[in-house]
Design an enzyme around this catalytic site. Structure first.
Site, PDB file in Angstrom:
ATOM      1  N   ASP A 108     -24.461  16.405  -7.872  1.00 32.10           N
ATOM      2  CA  ASP A 108     -24.007  15.248  -8.646  1.00 32.10           C
ATOM      3  C   ASP A 108     -24.961  14.057  -8.547  1.00 32.10           C
ATOM      4  O   ASP A 108     -25.778  13.970  -7.629  1.00 32.10           O
ATOM      5  CB  ASP A 108     -22.648  14.775  -8.119  1.00 32.10           C
ATOM      6  CG  ASP A 108     -21.510  15.700  -8.524  1.00 32.10           C
ATOM      7  OD1 ASP A 108     -21.809  16.836  -8.961  1.00 32.10           O
ATOM      8  OD2 ASP A 108     -20.346  15.297  -8.396  1.00 32.10           O
ATOM      9  N   HIS A 135     -25.167  16.359  -3.556  1.00 33.37           N
ATOM     10  CA  HIS A 135     -25.776  15.321  -4.397  1.00 33.37           C
ATOM     11  C   HIS A 135     -27.296  15.465  -4.369  1.00 33.37           C
ATOM     12  O   HIS A 135     -27.880  15.527  -3.271  1.00 33.37           O
ATOM     13  CB  HIS A 135     -25.359  13.935  -3.895  1.00 33.37           C
ATOM     14  CG  HIS A 135     -23.882  13.695  -4.013  1.00 33.37           C
ATOM     15  ND1 HIS A 135     -22.976  14.179  -3.104  1.00 33.37           N
ATOM     16  CD2 HIS A 135     -23.163  13.047  -4.975  1.00 33.37           C
ATOM     17  CE1 HIS A 135     -21.748  13.832  -3.487  1.00 33.37           C
ATOM     18  NE2 HIS A 135     -21.831  13.149  -4.620  1.00 33.37           N
TER      19      HIS A 135
HETATM   20 NI    NI Z   1     -20.643  11.157  -8.256  1.00 33.32          NI
END
Ligand code: NI
Length: 488
Positions: free
Chosen positions: A314, A456
């Protein structure tokens, strides 16, 4: 010598001062009138209305957003705009009607109550049939400060190349017999829905009887026709307008030619339907082989691995970390899903394009990472749509999944996304601890068949820990798939 010089300077300064004063005087004299004019033009001096228009990911369709921050009657309105005047006029007349109805109502309320506040929100969802037909499902809701809400659904239809606006009667060739068949299918679907069957009101069947007006609000997808029925069908007011879905294959022969499917299976006999569950369990293995012919030649050891996991990254793309992650995934021959922020895709288009080129799935993670639950629907739509637009523009590939920031989602947000909403079940907390080793620990503790792992691609520590994670999961017999593959 000094005296005359000084005099000239004073004269000069004097004339400048006179000119300045004259200009100022003109300005002062003219401005009160100007101000008055402004006041007369708007009924509420504190309100401002903004209009914004952006391209949607559907060719030929723009999304127009109108917002008013009026304290007593604020609104956020969103509607589709095409290149066809007749369609645009029909949509606008509906929108203007809803708005004036709302403003009138707020005005009346303000006479009775001391401080009435309500907010109008109009947003829409687009669905497309393979014939090109667009269905725009417009949801108009008024939220009052006392917690009450009013909601109505209205659908608009457009064929983008011809401008045709097919009603449900057009879809069924204006044939009353077809209408009767549809009516019985909708009734069946209604009674087969466990969430609705126990809540049907007395005399509900009147609202699914063979009248065109009962089926006015509909949406066509490749697989089904969805109806937004009258809210009086159910006893529970929180349901709003109940929705039922009728598979197109079950009504293929009564549809207008443009919506018929040539490869629709013939209607199944009862005998075939009864045999189906029995068959499907031993057919599963075969069908899996059919889907992945390229894997048929792999070794026996690999063939028996059925455990699958979806890696997701992400908040990127990020110019330093994302390329490292792509490299590690490539080494392990792993496919993943990248939930990107539109603002970063715009800033790092080359990095976003390299994710697509490496064959990964592209996901939408909004433009600016807001908590969507706290945003007006119109703002939510802009966050999603702008991001889908930039992803497609930069990579040439559509975003096929949506992940709301913080996983914050509710029914309203779900209704606004035309992509499947994908959350996660394994949180590596990589953003918090920045410790490559801890990512592996979290994965060891929580990962199971069918898991979706959240990471991430903006932290160096995530790139540093990824190789160990992939090696561990491989040794555990997992194969790596995208989120859409996982849900197939
Ligand atoms: Ni996010």
């Amino acid at each position: 010598m000094r005296k005359p010089r000084r005099k000239v300077w004073i004269d000069f300064a004097f004339s400048i001062a006179i000119i300045t004063l004259t200009i100022a005087a003109i300005f002062i004299v003219s401005s009160p009138g100007h101000k008055k004019e402004q006041k007369n033009n708007s009924t509420n001096a504190t309100a401002s209305v903004s209009i914004e228009s952006i391209e949607s990911t559907y060719p030929g369709i723009k999304i127009v957003t109108e917002m008013s921050n009026d304290k007593k009657a604020p609104y956020a309105i969103q509607y589709p705009q095409s290149t066809h005047n007749q369609f645009n006029e029909e949509v606008l007349s509906y929108i203007n009607n809803e708005r004036s109805h709302f403003l009138k109502r707020m005005d009346q309320l303000s006479k009775v109550k001391k401080d009435p506040t309500g907010e109008l929100n109009i947003s829409f969802k687009t669905m497309q049939h393979k014939s090109g037909h667009y269905s725009f499902v417009v949801v108009s809701g008024t939220n009052f400060s006392d917690g009450k809400t009013d909601m109505t659904i209205h659908s608009f239809h457009l064929h983008p190349s011809t401008g045709a606006m097919h009603t449900i009667a057009d879809v069924l060739n204006r044939n009353p017999e077809h209408l009767a068949i549809l009516s019985s299918h909708v009734k069946d679907a209604l009674m087969a829905d466990p969430s609705l069957q126990t809540k049907l009101a007395n005399g509900y069947d009147k609202w699914v009887g063979p009248l065109w007006s009962n089926f006015r609000e509909y949406a066509l997808t490749d697989d089904a026709i969805i109806f937004y029925l009258n809210s009086q069908i159910v006893t529970d007011p929180t349901i709003g307008q109940p929705t039922v879905s009728v598979p197109l294959s079950s009504i293929n022969s009564i549809l207008m030619k443009a919506y018929q499917s040539e490869d629709a299976p013939p209607v199944k006999s009862e005998e075939q339907i009864l045999k189906k569950p029995e068959k499907s369990s031993d057919q599963e293995e075969n069908s899996e082989d059919n889907q992945k012919p390229e894997e048929q030649k792999t070794s026996n050891a690999e063939k028996t691995t059925s455990k699958r996991i979806a890696l997701t990254f992400d908040d990127g793309p990020e110019p330093k970390v994302t390329p490292q992650i792509l490299e590690i995934l490539k080494r392990h021959n792993a496919k993943a899903t990248f939930f990107m922020l539109g603002s970063r895709v715009e800033y790092y288009p080359d990095v976003a394009a390299s994710v697509q080129q490496a064959g990964h799935e592209l996901g939408n993670h909004t433009w600016n990472h807001p908590n969507l639950v706290k945003l007006q629907s119109a703002r939510v739509m802009i966050e999603i749509q702008k991001t889908s637009n930039i992803i497609e523009q930069v990579t040439g590939q559509k975003a096929t999944a949506f992940r709301p920031p913080y996983g914050a989602v509710n029914q309203r947000i779900r209704g606004l996304s035309d992509m499947p909403i994908v959350l996660w079940d394994v949180d590596t907390l990589d953003w918090q601890h920045h410790d490559p080793q801890k990512i592996l620990e979290k994965v060891k503790q929580q990962a199971k068949d069918g898991s979706i792992i959240l990471m991430h691609d903006i932290h160096q520590s995530t790139a540093d820990g990824l190789d160990d994670v992939l090696t561990y999961l491989e040794n555990e017999g997992y194969s790596f798939v995208t989120v859409s593959e996982l849900h197939q």
